[in-house]
Design an enzyme around this catalytic site. Structure first.
Site, short mmCIF file in Angstrom:
data_model
loop_
_atom_site.label_atom_id
_atom_site.label_comp_id
_atom_site.label_asym_id
_atom_site.label_seq_id
_atom_site.Cartn_x
_atom_site.Cartn_y
_atom_site.Cartn_z
N LYS A 1 0.84 -1.20 0.00
CA LYS A 1 0.00 0.00 0.00
C LYS A 1 0.88 1.26 0.00
CE LYS A 1 -3.84 -2.42 2.22
NZ LYS A 1 -4.66 -2.68 3.42
N GLN B 1 -4.43 -1.56 9.76
CA GLN B 1 -4.42 -2.89 9.13
C GLN B 1 -5.01 -3.93 10.09
OE1 GLN B 1 -3.66 -3.38 5.95
NE2 GLN B 1 -3.87 -5.59 5.96
N ASP C 1 -10.79 3.15 4.44
CA ASP C 1 -11.16 1.74 4.34
C ASP C 1 -12.69 1.58 4.31
OD1 ASP C 1 -9.23 -0.27 4.07
OD2 ASP C 1 -8.64 -0.16 6.18
N1 GUN Z 1 -6.91 -6.80 6.28
C1 GUN Z 1 -7.28 -7.49 5.18
N2 GUN Z 1 -7.83 -6.67 4.27
C2 GUN Z 1 -7.80 -5.42 4.79
C3 GUN Z 1 -8.23 -4.16 4.30
O1 GUN Z 1 -8.77 -4.00 3.21
N3 GUN Z 1 -8.01 -3.11 5.16
C4 GUN Z 1 -7.44 -3.26 6.37
N4 GUN Z 1 -7.29 -2.17 7.13
N5 GUN Z 1 -7.04 -4.43 6.86
C5 GUN Z 1 -7.22 -5.50 6.06
#
Ligand code: GUN
Length: 295
Positions: A52, A96, A119
């Site tokens: 990311k 995350q 998110d």
């Molecule tokens: N863990 C797995 N997928 C995601 C996501 O799209 N965002 C976040 N913050 N954690 C994740």
């Protein structure tokens, strides 16, 4: 059979975003700034967050990675979130998931300022999504919608079966596919671990979206001819390669791909789309902050 090439489409989206960032720079405007908090040392989570941050650099965004130890308390994490909420330089941020056991995930997600929640996990944004209001759509479901749209996959009047009801993928996907508009207007069945006779349901599906995390779960006999199959699974399976593992989806690709009209590969399908759509949400967050501060 048409491959839904998330790698290619995500590259297209990143180029579109780069062009917008270049224009911002030319106009002397602030560029979007994404922050990511990661708690602990889970290998897969570290890889995802790293990707990311790298993607931010690629498109010209600013990025900040906040690494906290696995022993971090809920109070410490909430304090960090408050800092990011109040930092005018940060347009959007993510925490995350999953989080260590001592931390209440819902409490953490509720603490994020909804205007920075790129998110789309805050209940305010999730509620807006369910009510067809403009908001941040969670990146993985958003990426699937974008793939369906860019490949012109018909969804109206189709029977969509979603496998898995996670808050990150299955649940929002089931809502989005039933919304008015395109992609949407589907008749949706949400299946989960208590669903009986699942093959009887999946063989009735025009579109199957599987987000289980069980390698090769969806077999050819569970899919009708000409169906559209979206594979959200990304499981690390140990092998004797240099890396020590390879990524496997939920779909028995070799056999299922022979029957379908469209299918996403793993890797190179939904995964890269998730990152591209997080960038898109961050760009949206910047634009909204700019608009709010100019009023
Ligand atoms: N863990 C797995 N997928 C995601 C996501 O799209 N965002 C976040 N913050 N954690 C994740």
């Amino acid at each position: 059979m048409q491959l839904l090439d998330g790698k290619k489409v995500s590259e297209d989206i990143k180029l579109e975003i780069t062009a917008e960032v270049d224009l911002m720079k030319k106009n002397g405007e602030k560029v979007p700034h994404l922050a990511a908090i990661i708690v602990g040392n889970d290998g897969a989570s570290l890889t995802y967050v790293g990707s990311k941050v790298k993607a931010c650099e690629r498109v010209g965004f600013e990025s900040t990675l906040v690494k906290m130890p696995s022993t971090t308390s809920e109070t410490e994490l909430l304090k960090k979130i408050k800092q990011l909420n109040e930092d005018d330089n940060i347009d959007g941020f993510i925490v995350q998931l999953p989080l260590p056991k001592q931390i209440d995930t819902q409490k953490v997600l509720m603490a994020i300022d909804p205007s920075k929640d790129v998110d789309g996990f805050h209940p305010e944004n999730f509620g807006k999504m369910a009510l067809d209001m403009t908001t941040f759509i969670p990146a993985t479901p958003f990426g699937i919608l974008e793939l369906l749209e860019r490949y012109n996959v018909e969804t109206k009047g189709k029977h969509t079966v979603v496998i898995g009801r996670s808050h990150i993928v299955g649940r929002p996907m089931s809502i989005l596919m039933g919304r008015k508009g395109f992609p949407g207007n589907s008749t949706v069945t949400l299946t989960h671990s208590y669903t009986k006779n699942i093959a009887q349901i999946t063989t009735q599906a025009d579109i199957i979206i599987t987000a289980l995390g069980v390698p090769n779960y969806l077999k050819a006999e569970m899919v009708k001819d000409g169906a559209v199959v979206i594979d959200v699974g990304i499981t690390r399976v140990a092998d004797d390669s240099e890396k020590g593992y390879h990524i496997t989806g939920d779909v028995d690709f070799e056999n299922v791909s022979k029957k379908v009209s469209h299918i996403t590969p793993v890797p190179g399908g939904v995964g890269p789309m998730t990152i591209a759509m997080l960038l898109k949400n961050t760009l949206l967050a910047r634009e909204q902050r700019k608009f709010a501060s100019s009023k």
